[in-house]
Design a protein around this motif. Sequence first.
Motif, PDB file in Angstrom:
ATOM      1  N   LEU A  13      94.373  41.501   9.770  1.00 47.76           N
ATOM      2  CA  LEU A  13      94.812  40.574   8.742  1.00 47.76           C
ATOM      3  C   LEU A  13      93.724  40.407   7.709  1.00 47.76           C
ATOM      4  CD1 LEU A  13      96.371  37.849  11.041  1.00 47.76           C
ATOM      5  CD2 LEU A  13      97.595  39.497   9.646  1.00 47.76           C
ATOM      6  N   VAL A  14      94.118  40.325   6.418  1.00 47.89           N
ATOM      7  CA  VAL A  14      93.087  40.188   5.394  1.00 47.89           C
ATOM      8  C   VAL A  14      93.636  39.475   4.181  1.00 47.89           C
ATOM      9  CG1 VAL A  14      93.576  42.417   4.292  1.00 47.89           C
ATOM     10  CG2 VAL A  14      91.368  41.368   3.982  1.00 47.89           C
ATOM     11  N   ALA A  15      92.784  38.699   3.609  1.00 48.34           N
ATOM     12  CA  ALA A  15      92.969  38.254   2.236  1.00 48.34           C
ATOM     13  C   ALA A  15      91.623  37.792   1.789  1.00 48.34           C
ATOM     14  CB  ALA A  15      93.982  37.129   2.125  1.00 48.34           C
ATOM     15  N   LEU A  16      91.131  38.322   0.701  1.00 53.35           N
ATOM     16  CA  LEU A  16      89.804  37.955   0.222  1.00 53.35           C
ATOM     17  C   LEU A  16      89.964  36.957  -0.912  1.00 53.35           C
ATOM     18  CD1 LEU A  16      88.089  41.452   0.203  1.00 53.35           C
ATOM     19  CD2 LEU A  16      87.655  39.556   1.743  1.00 53.35           C
ATOM     20  N   ALA A  17      89.468  35.771  -0.660  1.00 54.10           N
ATOM     21  CA  ALA A  17      89.406  34.779  -1.718  1.00 54.10           C
ATOM     22  C   ALA A  17      87.949  34.412  -1.848  1.00 54.10           C
ATOM     23  CB  ALA A  17      90.236  33.555  -1.359  1.00 54.10           C
ATOM     24  N   ALA A  18      87.383  34.645  -3.029  1.00 57.85           N
ATOM     25  CA  ALA A  18      85.932  34.629  -3.201  1.00 57.85           C
ATOM     26  C   ALA A  18      85.356  35.612  -2.213  1.00 57.85           C
ATOM     27  CB  ALA A  18      85.378  33.210  -3.037  1.00 57.85           C
ATOM     28  N   CYS A  19      84.468  35.173  -1.315  1.00 56.70           N
ATOM     29  CA  CYS A  19      83.861  36.101  -0.354  1.00 56.70           C
ATOM     30  C   CYS A  19      84.410  35.886   1.051  1.00 56.70           C
ATOM     31  CB  CYS A  19      82.344  35.960  -0.351  1.00 56.70           C
ATOM     32  SG  CYS A  19      81.566  36.520  -1.861  1.00 56.70           S
ATOM     33  N   SER A  20      85.460  35.095   1.174  1.00 59.92           N
ATOM     34  CA  SER A  20      86.021  34.822   2.494  1.00 59.92           C
ATOM     35  C   SER A  20      86.775  36.018   3.030  1.00 59.92           C
ATOM     36  CB  SER A  20      86.973  33.620   2.403  1.00 59.92           C
ATOM     37  OG  SER A  20      87.660  33.435   3.608  1.00 59.92           O
ATOM     38  N   ARG A  21      86.785  36.156   4.354  1.00 60.05           N
ATOM     39  CA  ARG A  21      87.568  37.182   5.004  1.00 60.05           C
ATOM     40  C   ARG A  21      88.554  36.576   5.984  1.00 60.05           C
ATOM     41  NH1 ARG A  21      83.588  42.319   6.208  1.00 60.05           N
ATOM     42  NH2 ARG A  21      82.841  42.548   4.095  1.00 60.05           N
ATOM     43  N   SER A  22      88.911  35.328   5.769  1.00 59.77           N
ATOM     44  CA  SER A  22      89.850  34.689   6.681  1.00 59.77           C
ATOM     45  C   SER A  22      91.262  35.150   6.376  1.00 59.77           C
ATOM     46  CB  SER A  22      89.773  33.160   6.505  1.00 59.77           C
ATOM     47  OG  SER A  22      90.048  32.804   5.175  1.00 59.77           O
ATOM     48  N   PRO A  23      92.166  35.147   7.393  1.00 56.43           N
ATOM     49  CA  PRO A  23      93.545  35.556   7.157  1.00 56.43           C
ATOM     50  C   PRO A  23      94.206  34.657   6.126  1.00 56.43           C
ATOM     51  CG  PRO A  23      93.060  35.474   9.517  1.00 56.43           C
ATOM     52  CD  PRO A  23      91.903  34.841   8.805  1.00 56.43           C
ATOM     53  N   SER A  24      95.137  35.239   5.365  1.00 56.56           N
ATOM     54  CA  SER A  24      95.842  34.495   4.325  1.00 56.56           C
ATOM     55  C   SER A  24      97.291  34.327   4.723  1.00 56.56           C
ATOM     56  CB  SER A  24      95.759  35.251   2.998  1.00 56.56           C
ATOM     57  OG  SER A  24      96.557  34.638   2.030  1.00 56.56           O
ATOM     58  N   PHE A 226      88.010  60.249 -11.403  1.00 62.84           N
ATOM     59  CA  PHE A 226      88.400  58.970 -10.806  1.00 62.84           C
ATOM     60  C   PHE A 226      89.684  59.141 -10.002  1.00 62.84           C
ATOM     61  CE2 PHE A 226      85.993  58.043 -14.643  1.00 62.84           C
ATOM     62  CZ  PHE A 226      85.052  57.141 -14.178  1.00 62.84           C
ATOM     63  N   TRP A 227      89.781  58.335  -8.947  1.00 64.87           N
ATOM     64  CA  TRP A 227      90.943  58.349  -8.069  1.00 64.87           C
ATOM     65  C   TRP A 227      91.403  56.901  -7.883  1.00 64.87           C
ATOM     66  CZ3 TRP A 227      90.201  59.389  -2.103  1.00 64.87           C
ATOM     67  CH2 TRP A 227      91.416  59.147  -1.428  1.00 64.87           C
ATOM     68  N   GLN A 228      92.642  56.620  -8.326  1.00 66.32           N
ATOM     69  CA  GLN A 228      93.258  55.313  -8.075  1.00 66.32           C
ATOM     70  C   GLN A 228      93.980  55.402  -6.734  1.00 66.32           C
ATOM     71  OE1 GLN A 228      97.078  53.822  -9.863  1.00 66.32           O
ATOM     72  NE2 GLN A 228      95.651  52.579 -11.074  1.00 66.32           N
ATOM     73  N   TYR A 229      93.501  54.640  -5.740  1.00 68.07           N
ATOM     74  CA  TYR A 229      94.011  54.833  -4.391  1.00 68.07           C
ATOM     75  C   TYR A 229      94.889  53.701  -3.870  1.00 68.07           C
ATOM     76  CZ  TYR A 229      89.970  51.979  -2.864  1.00 68.07           C
ATOM     77  OH  TYR A 229      89.047  50.981  -2.694  1.00 68.07           O
ATOM     78  N   THR A 230      94.977  52.586  -4.564  1.00 62.14           N
ATOM     79  CA  THR A 230      95.876  51.521  -4.132  1.00 62.14           C
ATOM     80  C   THR A 230      96.177  50.581  -5.291  1.00 62.14           C
ATOM     81  OG1 THR A 230      96.261  49.760  -2.493  1.00 62.14           O
ATOM     82  CG2 THR A 230      94.031  49.965  -3.358  1.00 62.14           C
ATOM     83  N   GLY A 231      97.346  49.973  -5.225  1.00 65.72           N
ATOM     84  CA  GLY A 231      97.711  48.913  -6.155  1.00 65.72           C
ATOM     85  C   GLY A 231      97.717  47.559  -5.489  1.00 65.72           C
ATOM     86  N   THR A 232      97.291  47.510  -4.223  1.00 65.66           N
ATOM     87  CA  THR A 232      97.312  46.255  -3.461  1.00 65.66           C
ATOM     88  C   THR A 232      95.915  45.887  -2.970  1.00 65.66           C
ATOM     89  OG1 THR A 232      97.946  47.516  -1.471  1.00 65.66           O
ATOM     90  CG2 THR A 232      99.724  46.491  -2.743  1.00 65.66           C
ATOM     91  N   GLY A 233      94.917  46.210  -3.771  1.00 64.59           N
ATOM     92  CA  GLY A 233      93.552  45.876  -3.412  1.00 64.59           C
ATOM     93  C   GLY A 233      93.261  44.399  -3.527  1.00 64.59           C
ATOM     94  N   ARG A 234      92.234  43.968  -2.823  1.00 65.57           N
ATOM     95  CA  ARG A 234      91.776  42.576  -2.874  1.00 65.57           C
ATOM     96  C   ARG A 234      90.280  42.591  -3.169  1.00 65.57           C
ATOM     97  NH1 ARG A 234      95.584  38.881  -3.282  1.00 65.57           N
ATOM     98  NH2 ARG A 234      94.499  37.385  -1.976  1.00 65.57           N
ATOM     99  N   VAL A 235      89.898  41.864  -4.221  1.00 67.78           N
ATOM    100  CA  VAL A 235      88.511  41.841  -4.671  1.00 67.78           C
ATOM    101  C   VAL A 235      88.081  40.395  -4.885  1.00 67.78           C
ATOM    102  CG1 VAL A 235      86.944  42.483  -6.557  1.00 67.78           C
ATOM    103  CG2 VAL A 235      88.661  44.112  -5.761  1.00 67.78           C
ATOM    104  N   PRO A 236      86.967  39.972  -4.329  1.00 70.64           N
ATOM    105  CA  PRO A 236      86.470  38.622  -4.602  1.00 70.64           C
ATOM    106  C   PRO A 236      86.321  38.404  -6.105  1.00 70.64           C
ATOM    107  CG  PRO A 236      85.233  39.607  -2.802  1.00 70.64           C
ATOM    108  CD  PRO A 236      86.090  40.702  -3.367  1.00 70.64           C
TER     109      PRO A 236
END
Length: 263
Positions: A13-24, A226-236
Amino acid sequence: MRVLGKILTVVLLVALAACSRSPSPGRGPGVTYGQGSGPRFGDSAPHSWVGGHPYNHEVHGIDISRYQGNIDWNTVRNSGVSFAFIKATEGGDHADPNFRRYWYEAGQARIPRGAYHYFYFCRSGAQQAAWFIANVPRERGAMPPVIDLEWTASKTCPRRPPSHEVLREAKIFKDILHRHYGQRPIIYTTVDFYRDNNLGSWPEEFWLRSVAGHPRIVYPGQQYSFWQYTGTGRVPGIGGNVDLNVFSGSPAAWRQWLNRRLQ
Protein backbone atom coordinates in the motif's frame (compact mmCIF):
# COMPACT_ATOMS: atom_id res chain seq x y z
CA MET A 1 23.09 1.67 -18.70
CA ARG A 2 24.13 1.76 -15.06
CA VAL A 3 21.53 1.21 -12.35
CA LEU A 4 21.06 2.25 -8.79
CA GLY A 5 22.53 -0.29 -6.37
CA LYS A 6 19.97 -2.53 -4.76
CA ILE A 7 16.61 -3.66 -6.11
CA LEU A 8 14.07 -1.11 -4.89
CA THR A 9 11.67 -2.03 -2.08
CA VAL A 10 8.18 -3.22 -3.03
CA VAL A 11 5.25 -2.78 -0.64
CA LEU A 12 1.52 -3.38 -0.85
CA LEU A 13 0.00 0.00 0.00
CA VAL A 14 1.29 3.47 -0.80
CA ALA A 15 0.44 7.07 -0.94
CA LEU A 16 3.08 9.73 -0.56
CA ALA A 17 1.94 12.94 0.99
CA ALA A 18 4.92 15.16 1.65
CA CYS A 19 7.50 12.59 2.81
CA SER A 20 5.05 10.20 4.46
CA ARG A 21 4.81 6.59 3.39
CA SER A 22 1.67 5.72 5.29
CA PRO A 23 -1.21 3.97 3.47
CA SER A 24 -3.79 6.28 1.92
CA PRO A 25 -7.49 5.52 2.26
CA GLY A 26 -9.29 4.77 -0.99
CA ARG A 27 -6.17 3.76 -2.97
CA GLY A 28 -5.32 0.29 -4.15
CA PRO A 29 -2.00 -1.55 -3.87
CA GLY A 30 1.03 0.47 -4.85
CA VAL A 31 4.77 0.58 -4.78
CA THR A 32 7.28 2.87 -3.11
CA TYR A 33 10.93 3.00 -3.92
CA GLY A 34 14.05 4.92 -3.07
CA GLN A 35 16.81 4.43 -0.55
CA GLY A 36 19.38 6.75 0.99
CA SER A 37 19.87 9.84 -1.15
CA GLY A 38 17.99 8.36 -4.15
CA PRO A 39 14.51 9.33 -5.38
CA ARG A 40 11.63 8.91 -2.94
CA PHE A 41 8.69 8.28 -5.25
CA GLY A 42 5.77 5.90 -5.45
CA ASP A 43 3.21 4.49 -7.86
CA SER A 44 -0.43 4.07 -6.93
CA ALA A 45 -1.08 1.55 -9.75
CA PRO A 46 2.24 -0.14 -10.63
CA HIS A 47 2.71 -2.56 -13.52
CA SER A 48 4.56 -5.84 -13.61
CA TRP A 49 7.55 -4.83 -15.70
CA VAL A 50 8.74 -6.76 -18.71
CA GLY A 51 12.32 -6.52 -19.94
CA GLY A 52 13.61 -4.00 -17.42
CA HIS A 53 12.62 -2.04 -14.32
CA PRO A 54 12.41 1.79 -14.33
CA TYR A 55 12.74 2.10 -10.55
CA ASN A 56 16.41 1.20 -10.72
CA HIS A 57 17.31 4.24 -12.81
CA GLU A 58 19.20 7.02 -11.09
CA VAL A 59 17.88 10.12 -12.88
CA HIS A 60 14.13 10.68 -12.55
CA GLY A 61 11.83 13.50 -13.55
CA ILE A 62 8.21 14.52 -13.94
CA ASP A 63 5.96 15.97 -16.60
CA ILE A 64 3.05 18.10 -15.49
CA SER A 65 0.11 20.21 -16.55
CA ARG A 66 -2.56 22.24 -14.77
CA TYR A 67 -4.09 19.05 -13.34
CA GLN A 68 -1.29 18.83 -10.77
CA GLY A 69 -2.60 21.97 -9.05
CA ASN A 70 -0.40 23.66 -6.48
CA ILE A 71 3.12 22.21 -6.29
CA ASP A 72 5.69 22.52 -3.52
CA TRP A 73 8.70 22.68 -5.82
CA ASN A 74 11.37 22.60 -3.11
CA THR A 75 9.87 19.41 -1.71
CA VAL A 76 9.70 18.00 -5.22
CA ARG A 77 13.37 18.77 -5.78
CA ASN A 78 14.40 17.31 -2.43
CA SER A 79 12.50 14.10 -3.21
CA GLY A 80 14.90 13.38 -6.07
CA VAL A 81 13.29 15.01 -9.12
CA SER A 82 16.07 15.95 -11.56
CA PHE A 83 13.98 17.54 -14.32
CA ALA A 84 10.46 18.68 -15.23
CA PHE A 85 8.67 18.91 -18.55
CA ILE A 86 5.83 21.44 -18.27
CA LYS A 87 2.84 21.64 -20.61
CA ALA A 88 2.73 25.02 -22.30
CA THR A 89 0.40 24.88 -25.29
CA GLU A 90 -2.00 22.75 -27.29
CA GLY A 91 -3.00 23.19 -30.92
CA GLY A 92 -3.10 26.78 -32.08
CA ASP A 93 -5.16 28.53 -29.42
CA HIS A 94 -4.89 26.82 -26.02
CA ALA A 95 -2.31 27.63 -23.34
CA ASP A 96 -2.05 25.75 -20.06
CA PRO A 97 -3.19 28.24 -17.39
CA ASN A 98 -0.52 27.09 -14.93
CA PHE A 99 2.41 27.10 -17.35
CA ARG A 100 3.94 30.47 -16.49
CA ARG A 101 3.60 29.88 -12.75
CA TYR A 102 5.11 26.39 -12.96
CA TRP A 103 7.90 27.67 -15.23
CA TYR A 104 8.85 30.38 -12.75
CA GLU A 105 8.52 28.20 -9.62
CA ALA A 106 10.51 25.29 -11.06
CA GLY A 107 13.24 27.72 -12.07
CA GLN A 108 13.31 29.20 -8.57
CA ALA A 109 13.72 25.69 -7.16
CA ARG A 110 16.65 25.13 -9.58
CA ILE A 111 14.99 22.21 -11.34
CA PRO A 112 15.98 21.97 -15.02
CA ARG A 113 12.76 22.38 -17.03
CA GLY A 114 11.49 22.34 -20.56
CA ALA A 115 8.15 23.20 -22.15
CA TYR A 116 6.04 20.86 -24.26
CA HIS A 117 3.38 21.36 -26.93
CA TYR A 118 0.48 18.97 -27.56
CA PHE A 119 0.24 18.78 -31.35
CA TYR A 120 -3.14 18.93 -33.08
CA PHE A 121 -3.88 17.82 -36.63
CA CYS A 122 -6.45 20.53 -37.38
CA ARG A 123 -3.86 23.35 -37.40
CA SER A 124 -0.76 23.70 -39.52
CA GLY A 125 2.67 23.18 -38.05
CA ALA A 126 3.49 26.84 -38.69
CA GLN A 127 0.39 28.05 -36.80
CA GLN A 128 1.16 25.84 -33.84
CA ALA A 129 4.82 26.90 -33.77
CA ALA A 130 3.78 30.56 -33.70
CA TRP A 131 1.42 29.85 -30.80
CA PHE A 132 4.11 28.02 -28.82
CA ILE A 133 6.63 30.83 -29.38
CA ALA A 134 4.05 33.39 -28.23
CA ASN A 135 3.69 31.57 -24.91
CA VAL A 136 7.10 30.08 -24.08
CA PRO A 137 10.05 32.37 -23.30
CA ARG A 138 13.35 31.98 -25.09
CA GLU A 139 15.43 31.57 -21.98
CA ARG A 140 19.03 30.61 -21.47
CA GLY A 141 19.26 27.51 -19.30
CA ALA A 142 15.99 25.93 -20.47
CA MET A 143 15.88 22.37 -21.74
CA PRO A 144 14.89 21.84 -25.38
CA PRO A 145 11.22 22.29 -26.28
CA VAL A 146 9.17 19.13 -26.77
CA ILE A 147 6.57 18.27 -29.40
CA ASP A 148 4.02 15.76 -28.10
CA LEU A 149 2.98 13.60 -31.05
CA GLU A 150 0.11 11.22 -30.36
CA TRP A 151 -3.35 10.61 -31.73
CA THR A 152 -5.65 13.12 -30.07
CA ALA A 153 -8.91 12.16 -28.41
CA SER A 154 -10.34 15.67 -28.83
CA LYS A 155 -13.89 15.98 -30.14
CA THR A 156 -12.89 19.28 -31.77
CA CYS A 157 -10.08 17.63 -33.73
CA PRO A 158 -10.67 13.92 -34.40
CA ARG A 159 -8.57 13.92 -37.61
CA ARG A 160 -6.01 11.20 -38.25
CA PRO A 161 -4.20 12.48 -41.33
CA PRO A 162 -1.95 10.26 -43.45
CA SER A 163 1.61 9.76 -42.31
CA HIS A 164 3.14 12.01 -44.96
CA GLU A 165 1.01 14.94 -43.74
CA VAL A 166 1.81 14.23 -40.09
CA LEU A 167 5.54 14.17 -40.76
CA ARG A 168 5.43 17.25 -42.99
CA GLU A 169 3.59 19.47 -40.52
CA ALA A 170 5.53 18.21 -37.51
CA LYS A 171 8.80 18.90 -39.34
CA ILE A 172 7.68 22.47 -40.08
CA PHE A 173 6.89 22.91 -36.38
CA LYS A 174 10.25 21.44 -35.30
CA ASP A 175 12.26 23.52 -37.73
CA ILE A 176 10.64 26.79 -36.67
CA LEU A 177 11.25 26.05 -32.99
CA HIS A 178 14.82 25.01 -33.70
CA ARG A 179 15.54 28.35 -35.35
CA HIS A 180 13.85 30.34 -32.59
CA TYR A 181 15.16 28.55 -29.47
CA GLY A 182 18.48 27.34 -30.84
CA GLN A 183 17.79 23.77 -29.72
CA ARG A 184 16.34 20.89 -31.71
CA PRO A 185 13.00 19.85 -30.17
CA ILE A 186 12.64 16.48 -28.46
CA ILE A 187 9.94 14.15 -29.83
CA TYR A 188 7.54 12.67 -27.27
CA THR A 189 5.39 9.88 -28.66
CA THR A 190 3.30 6.81 -27.91
CA VAL A 191 3.58 3.26 -29.24
CA ASP A 192 0.67 3.38 -31.69
CA PHE A 193 1.57 6.79 -33.09
CA TYR A 194 5.22 5.80 -33.45
CA ARG A 195 4.28 2.72 -35.45
CA ASP A 196 1.52 4.32 -37.52
CA ASN A 197 3.79 7.12 -38.71
CA ASN A 198 7.15 5.34 -38.97
CA LEU A 199 8.79 7.76 -36.53
CA GLY A 200 11.73 5.41 -36.26
CA SER A 201 12.88 6.84 -39.59
CA TRP A 202 13.44 10.25 -37.98
CA PRO A 203 16.96 11.14 -36.80
CA GLU A 204 15.58 12.94 -33.76
CA GLU A 205 15.96 12.77 -29.99
CA PHE A 206 13.08 10.80 -28.46
CA TRP A 207 11.09 10.72 -25.24
CA LEU A 208 9.10 7.47 -25.32
CA ARG A 209 5.97 6.48 -23.44
CA SER A 210 5.91 2.85 -22.32
CA VAL A 211 3.97 2.05 -19.15
CA ALA A 212 4.17 -1.75 -19.12
CA GLY A 213 7.40 -2.80 -20.82
CA HIS A 214 10.94 -1.56 -21.33
CA PRO A 215 11.36 0.67 -24.42
CA ARG A 216 13.95 -1.69 -25.88
CA ILE A 217 11.13 -4.23 -26.22
CA VAL A 218 8.26 -1.89 -27.06
CA TYR A 219 10.31 0.26 -29.48
CA PRO A 220 12.93 -2.22 -30.69
CA GLY A 221 16.11 -0.59 -31.94
CA GLN A 222 15.02 2.97 -31.12
CA GLN A 223 17.47 5.22 -29.29
CA TYR A 224 15.91 7.52 -26.69
CA SER A 225 16.86 10.01 -24.00
CA PHE A 226 13.74 9.86 -21.81
CA TRP A 227 11.25 7.16 -20.87
CA GLN A 228 7.80 7.97 -19.45
CA TYR A 229 6.99 4.86 -17.44
CA THR A 230 3.82 5.68 -15.49
CA GLY A 231 0.95 8.12 -15.26
CA THR A 232 0.14 7.15 -11.68
CA GLY A 233 3.31 8.24 -9.93
CA ARG A 234 3.38 9.75 -6.45
CA VAL A 235 5.91 12.45 -5.59
CA PRO A 236 6.25 14.39 -2.33
CA GLY A 237 5.16 17.98 -2.94
CA ILE A 238 2.52 17.04 -5.54
CA GLY A 239 -1.01 16.04 -4.57
CA GLY A 240 -2.46 13.14 -6.55
CA ASN A 241 -0.91 11.23 -9.42
CA VAL A 242 1.78 12.56 -11.74
CA ASP A 243 3.66 11.24 -14.77
CA LEU A 244 7.10 9.87 -13.93
CA ASN A 245 10.06 9.60 -16.29
CA VAL A 246 13.66 8.51 -16.31
CA PHE A 247 16.69 9.69 -18.22
CA SER A 248 18.25 6.79 -20.09
CA GLY A 249 21.79 7.22 -18.78
CA SER A 250 23.86 7.59 -15.64
CA PRO A 251 24.13 10.74 -13.47
CA ALA A 252 27.40 11.56 -15.26
CA ALA A 253 25.69 11.19 -18.64
CA TRP A 254 22.84 13.38 -17.36
CA ARG A 255 25.26 16.15 -16.38
CA GLN A 256 26.84 15.94 -19.82
CA TRP A 257 23.42 16.08 -21.47
CA LEU A 258 22.49 19.19 -19.46
CA ASN A 259 25.80 20.90 -20.11
CA ARG A 260 25.34 20.50 -23.87
CA ARG A 261 21.85 22.01 -23.77
CA LEU A 262 21.74 24.59 -21.00
CA GLN A 263 24.36 26.96 -22.38
